[in-house]
Design a protein around this motif. Structure first.
Motif, PDB file in Angstrom:
ATOM      1  N   LEU A 161       0.822  -1.218   0.000  1.00  0.00           N
ATOM      2  CA  LEU A 161       0.000   0.000   0.000  1.00  0.00           C
ATOM      3  C   LEU A 161       0.854   1.266   0.000  1.00  0.00           C
ATOM      4  O   LEU A 161       0.505   2.259  -0.627  1.00  0.00           O
ATOM      5  CB  LEU A 161      -0.945  -0.015   1.199  1.00  0.00           C
ATOM      6  N   GLU A 162       1.978   1.213   0.690  1.00  0.00           N
ATOM      7  CA  GLU A 162       2.881   2.373   0.686  1.00  0.00           C
ATOM      8  C   GLU A 162       3.461   2.613  -0.704  1.00  0.00           C
ATOM      9  O   GLU A 162       3.610   3.762  -1.137  1.00  0.00           O
ATOM     10  CB  GLU A 162       4.009   2.167   1.698  1.00  0.00           C
ATOM     11  N   SER A 163       3.799   1.528  -1.411  1.00  0.00           N
ATOM     12  CA  SER A 163       4.343   1.689  -2.761  1.00  0.00           C
ATOM     13  C   SER A 163       3.305   2.294  -3.701  1.00  0.00           C
ATOM     14  O   SER A 163       3.647   3.099  -4.581  1.00  0.00           O
ATOM     15  CB  SER A 163       4.828   0.339  -3.299  1.00  0.00           C
ATOM     16  N   ILE A 164       2.027   1.923  -3.520  1.00  0.00           N
ATOM     17  CA  ILE A 164       0.957   2.506  -4.339  1.00  0.00           C
ATOM     18  C   ILE A 164       0.768   3.975  -3.979  1.00  0.00           C
ATOM     19  O   ILE A 164       0.567   4.830  -4.855  1.00  0.00           O
ATOM     20  CB  ILE A 164      -0.353   1.723  -4.143  1.00  0.00           C
ATOM     21  N   GLN A 165       0.867   4.266  -2.703  1.00  0.00           N
ATOM     22  CA  GLN A 165       0.720   5.647  -2.231  1.00  0.00           C
ATOM     23  C   GLN A 165       1.801   6.561  -2.819  1.00  0.00           C
ATOM     24  O   GLN A 165       1.547   7.727  -3.116  1.00  0.00           O
ATOM     25  CB  GLN A 165       0.790   5.672  -0.698  1.00  0.00           C
ATOM     26  N   LEU A 166       3.007   6.024  -3.003  1.00  0.00           N
ATOM     27  CA  LEU A 166       4.128   6.807  -3.519  1.00  0.00           C
ATOM     28  C   LEU A 166       4.189   6.802  -5.040  1.00  0.00           C
ATOM     29  O   LEU A 166       5.160   7.290  -5.625  1.00  0.00           O
ATOM     30  CB  LEU A 166       5.446   6.273  -2.953  1.00  0.00           C
ATOM     31  N   SER A 167       3.175   6.259  -5.678  1.00  0.00           N
ATOM     32  CA  SER A 167       3.146   6.194  -7.138  1.00  0.00           C
ATOM     33  C   SER A 167       3.114   7.593  -7.737  1.00  0.00           C
ATOM     34  O   SER A 167       2.527   8.530  -7.172  1.00  0.00           O
ATOM     35  CB  SER A 167       1.916   5.408  -7.590  1.00  0.00           C
ATOM     36  N   THR A 168       3.742   7.737  -8.911  1.00  0.00           N
ATOM     37  CA  THR A 168       3.690   9.008  -9.622  1.00  0.00           C
ATOM     38  C   THR A 168       2.308   9.254 -10.226  1.00  0.00           C
ATOM     39  O   THR A 168       2.001  10.381 -10.623  1.00  0.00           O
ATOM     40  CB  THR A 168       4.749   9.048 -10.739  1.00  0.00           C
ATOM     41  N   PHE A 169       1.503   8.196 -10.328  1.00  0.00           N
ATOM     42  CA  PHE A 169       0.095   8.390 -10.693  1.00  0.00           C
ATOM     43  C   PHE A 169      -0.659   8.855  -9.457  1.00  0.00           C
ATOM     44  O   PHE A 169      -0.388   8.400  -8.349  1.00  0.00           O
ATOM     45  CB  PHE A 169      -0.511   7.085 -11.221  1.00  0.00           C
ATOM     46  N   HIS A 170      -1.619   9.728  -9.642  1.00  0.00           N
ATOM     47  CA  HIS A 170      -2.307  10.369  -8.525  1.00  0.00           C
ATOM     48  C   HIS A 170      -3.022   9.341  -7.640  1.00  0.00           C
ATOM     49  O   HIS A 170      -3.947   8.663  -8.099  1.00  0.00           O
ATOM     50  CB  HIS A 170      -3.324  11.389  -9.040  1.00  0.00           C
ATOM     51  N   PRO A 171      -2.637   9.207  -6.360  1.00  0.00           N
ATOM     52  CA  PRO A 171      -3.276   8.222  -5.469  1.00  0.00           C
ATOM     53  C   PRO A 171      -4.776   8.453  -5.298  1.00  0.00           C
ATOM     54  O   PRO A 171      -5.533   7.496  -5.070  1.00  0.00           O
ATOM     55  CB  PRO A 171      -2.538   8.411  -4.134  1.00  0.00           C
ATOM     56  N   GLU A 172      -5.206   9.716  -5.421  1.00  0.00           N
ATOM     57  CA  GLU A 172      -6.634   9.995  -5.247  1.00  0.00           C
ATOM     58  C   GLU A 172      -7.477   9.461  -6.400  1.00  0.00           C
ATOM     59  O   GLU A 172      -8.718   9.541  -6.354  1.00  0.00           O
ATOM     60  CB  GLU A 172      -6.864  11.497  -5.088  1.00  0.00           C
ATOM     61  N   LYS A 173      -6.829   8.893  -7.407  1.00  0.00           N
ATOM     62  CA  LYS A 173      -7.550   8.274  -8.522  1.00  0.00           C
ATOM     63  C   LYS A 173      -7.417   6.752  -8.496  1.00  0.00           C
ATOM     64  O   LYS A 173      -7.717   6.092  -9.491  1.00  0.00           O
ATOM     65  CB  LYS A 173      -6.999   8.802  -9.858  1.00  0.00           C
ATOM     66  N   ILE A 174      -6.962   6.222  -7.377  1.00  0.00           N
ATOM     67  CA  ILE A 174      -6.706   4.780  -7.278  1.00  0.00           C
ATOM     68  C   ILE A 174      -7.652   4.144  -6.266  1.00  0.00           C
ATOM     69  O   ILE A 174      -7.740   4.589  -5.116  1.00  0.00           O
ATOM     70  CB  ILE A 174      -5.248   4.503  -6.853  1.00  0.00           C
ATOM     71  N   MET A 175      -8.347   3.091  -6.700  1.00  0.00           N
ATOM     72  CA  MET A 175      -9.151   2.276  -5.783  1.00  0.00           C
ATOM     73  C   MET A 175      -8.400   0.967  -5.521  1.00  0.00           C
ATOM     74  O   MET A 175      -7.914   0.332  -6.450  1.00  0.00           O
ATOM     75  CB  MET A 175     -10.522   1.956  -6.374  1.00  0.00           C
ATOM     76  N   VAL A 176      -8.303   0.597  -4.251  1.00  0.00           N
ATOM     77  CA  VAL A 176      -7.657  -0.660  -3.872  1.00  0.00           C
ATOM     78  C   VAL A 176      -8.698  -1.550  -3.209  1.00  0.00           C
ATOM     79  O   VAL A 176      -9.333  -1.143  -2.224  1.00  0.00           O
ATOM     80  CB  VAL A 176      -6.474  -0.422  -2.910  1.00  0.00           C
ATOM     81  N   LEU A 177      -8.888  -2.748  -3.754  1.00  0.00           N
ATOM     82  CA  LEU A 177      -9.793  -3.721  -3.152  1.00  0.00           C
ATOM     83  C   LEU A 177      -8.960  -4.838  -2.542  1.00  0.00           C
ATOM     84  O   LEU A 177      -8.206  -5.513  -3.240  1.00  0.00           O
ATOM     85  CB  LEU A 177     -10.753  -4.311  -4.183  1.00  0.00           C
ATOM     86  N   LEU A 178      -9.091  -5.014  -1.235  1.00  0.00           N
ATOM     87  CA  LEU A 178      -8.389  -6.078  -0.529  1.00  0.00           C
ATOM     88  C   LEU A 178      -9.355  -7.232  -0.316  1.00  0.00           C
ATOM     89  O   LEU A 178     -10.357  -7.095   0.391  1.00  0.00           O
ATOM     90  CB  LEU A 178      -7.850  -5.570   0.808  1.00  0.00           C
TER      91      LEU A 178
END
Length: 527
Positions: A161-178
């Motif tokens: 989740l931290e690696s996704i958070q640090l993505s150069t793609f905007h995190p506010e446009k990312i949905m994560v389903l666990l």
């Protein structure tokens, strides 16, 4: 096309075809082995000629895979150093202005990685403009990542989740389903919920989905769980009035660490491809340096056993069963989601789309690394059972009108040859290839044979040596360069261990394929 992408609930005609195609791979693999042994004993001169032909064929095949893999990694190394994926994706919002800017500011030094990367980039934009299938705006694109959590590894999940958070793609446009396995202890489920709470403000949405990820001894309920998660994601995007065409869905095996530019690279590749709504995208498989540092023998054995699959992951005709697959949520839902009760469900989904779309369908590599060493053991154990897809695909080819007869025949032969090759080649390379040499002495009574036997032996020795070096080179090309440069002496010391590990790994992999095909021949399935 009305077609059951399953071997269950079939009518009599479909059952008959299913059984015929189930028997075919195992029948051909065993026939190849048995017939060659018979020739080696009773007609060793003919067997020698066959073996020489087989060696030449396999040397050319592995050389092709090797060149294919090295070409992909060369492109990957260029793009890693030179490409700013998010800037490129943003530039596609106004292609004409962006191209003008590129040519006006083109000051990169010729014949450098930056120059090669920019040339590829301009060519992709030119093709996009030619098709007039311009992409949506970057601000409208969302990512939906589905990650099963079958067992709690807090550090792994946190790191993912931290690696996704640090993505150069905007995190506010990312949905994560666990996806949480409902059989997990309540304490572990609570721990996952706590992690979700700590990240929910960082992303567009972090959603937990309880599902049955495992059955006793099997993992075939995973497709149902992934489909359930995709349906829930679709309902949420629909409630937010977000078009499914603007959502890039990616299905993973587990929570995994992603490079900072992984999602940006995927976004750009999705946007720049005109066939984005009819395509499945997959990354380039890679191995971390730590895999060999932890245990060189075991690490090289694992890499060797996966070398053919990794090489074929960049083949447009090869659908990977161990890499995450990405596609638009529109394509995923329109095609009817993942086929259920099939072990290699991602590979099955790609073929499912192929049967419906025909040549309009594409498997597109995007040049970002995906570390697979954490899932190698599972992939090694399950790779052979992808053979169960073959009879289903063959029935599909007989039903679909989306592909011409020539295309169906080519793809059918490609699949069949791949299955027989993986099940038999270590046997031919290391055991059967030498069998004719023990029986060639019988032919000495014939002058023609007498003078040609030494030449035949020499050719077999040379080709077998070249064939093994070729395969060894394929495995070695997958090993990342270490941080510390090694001397030639140190590298030479490792060759015997690498060689032994490779031979054992290839035999193990081949035996898995042969066993799976044999069991399928007798109607004994994975599930």
């Amino acid at each position: 096309m009305k077609f059951s992408f399953s071997r269950s609930n079939l009518d009599l005609e479909a059952k008959f075809l299913q059984r015929c195609f189930e028997m075919l791979p195992g029948l051909l693999s065993w026939l190849a082995i048995i017939v060659f042994i018979a020739f080696a004993v009773y007609k060793p001169f003919i067997a020698s000629g066959l073996m020489i032909a087989v060696y030449i064929y396999w040397i050319l095949k592995v050389l092709y895979l090797n060149l294919n893999l090295k070409s992909a990694y060369k492109r990957l190394s260029v793009e890693e150093d030179a490409a700013d994926w998010i800037t490129r994706a943003r530039g596609l919002n106004d292609v004409s202005e962006y191209l003008r800017h590129l040519y006006l500011t083109d000051i990169v030094e010729p014949n450098t990685p930056e120059d090669r990367s920019m040339s590829i980039h301009k060519a992709e934009i030119a093709l996009l403009r030619k098709t007039k299938k311009m992409p949506m705006l970057l601000k409208d694109i969302h990512h939906c990542l589905i990650m099963p959590v079958a067992s709690l590894r807090e550090k792994e999940l946190q790191s993912a989740l931290e690696s996704i958070q640090l993505s150069t793609f905007h995190p506010e446009k990312i949905m994560v389903l666990l996806l949480i396995d409902e059989t997990m202890p309540s304490s572990e489920q609570e721990a996952v919920k706590n992690i979700q709470e700590s990240f929910k403000s960082e992303f567009f949405k972090v959603m937990l989905v309880n599902a049955s990820l495992t059955e006793p001894g099997l993992k075939l309920s995973m497709p149902q769980a992934l489909n359930m998660a995709a349906v829930k994601a679709g309902e949420y995007f629909k409630s937010e009035d977000i078009s499914f065409q603007n959502v890039i869905l990616t299905v993973f095996d587990r929570p995994c660490f992603l490079r900072h530019d992984f999602l940006s690279c995927l976004t750009y590749t999705f946007m720049v491809n005109p066939d984005r709504q009819e395509a499945v995208l997959q990354p380039i498989p890679s191995y971390s340096e730590g895999l060999l540092e932890r245990d060189p023998g075991s690490g090289f054995s694992q890499i060797s056993s996966m070398s053919f699959e990794a090489a074929q992951a960049v083949n447009p005709w090869s659908f990977s069963y161990f890499l995450p697959c990405s596609m638009s949520l529109e394509l995923f839902s329109r095609t009817g989601y993942l086929p259920e009760r099939i072990l290699s469900y991602r590979q099955a989904f790609s073929y499912k789309v192929l049967l419906e779309k025909g040549d309009a369908f594409r498997v597109i590599p995007y040049y970002s690394r995906y570390l697979i060493d954490a899932g190698l053991e599972k992939a090694k154990a399950e790779q052979a059972w992808a053979a169960e897809l073959f009879p289903i695909i063959m029935r599909g080819f007989m039903k679909t009108n989306a592909l011409s007869f020539e295309q169906k025949l080519k793809r059918a032969l490609f699949m069949l040859e791949d299955l027989v090759f993986k099940a038999t080649w270590p046997f031919f390379l290391t055991i059967a290839g030498w069998m004719p040499l023990f029986f060639l002495g019988r032919e000495f009574s014939d002058p023609l044979f007498y003078f040609n036997v030494p030449r035949i032996k020499g050719v077999i020795f040379l080709l077998s040596f070249l064939g093994f070096l070729n395969v060894l080179g394929l495995s070695l090309s997958l090993i990342p360069a270490g941080k510390k440069k090694q001397s030639i002496a140190d590298k030479l010391k490792k060759i015997p261990g690498f060689t032994v590990s490779a031979v054992l790994a290839y035999f193990k992999t081949a035996s898995q394929y042969l066993l799976a095909q044999t069991r399928m021949f007798f109607g004994n399935y994975y599930n």
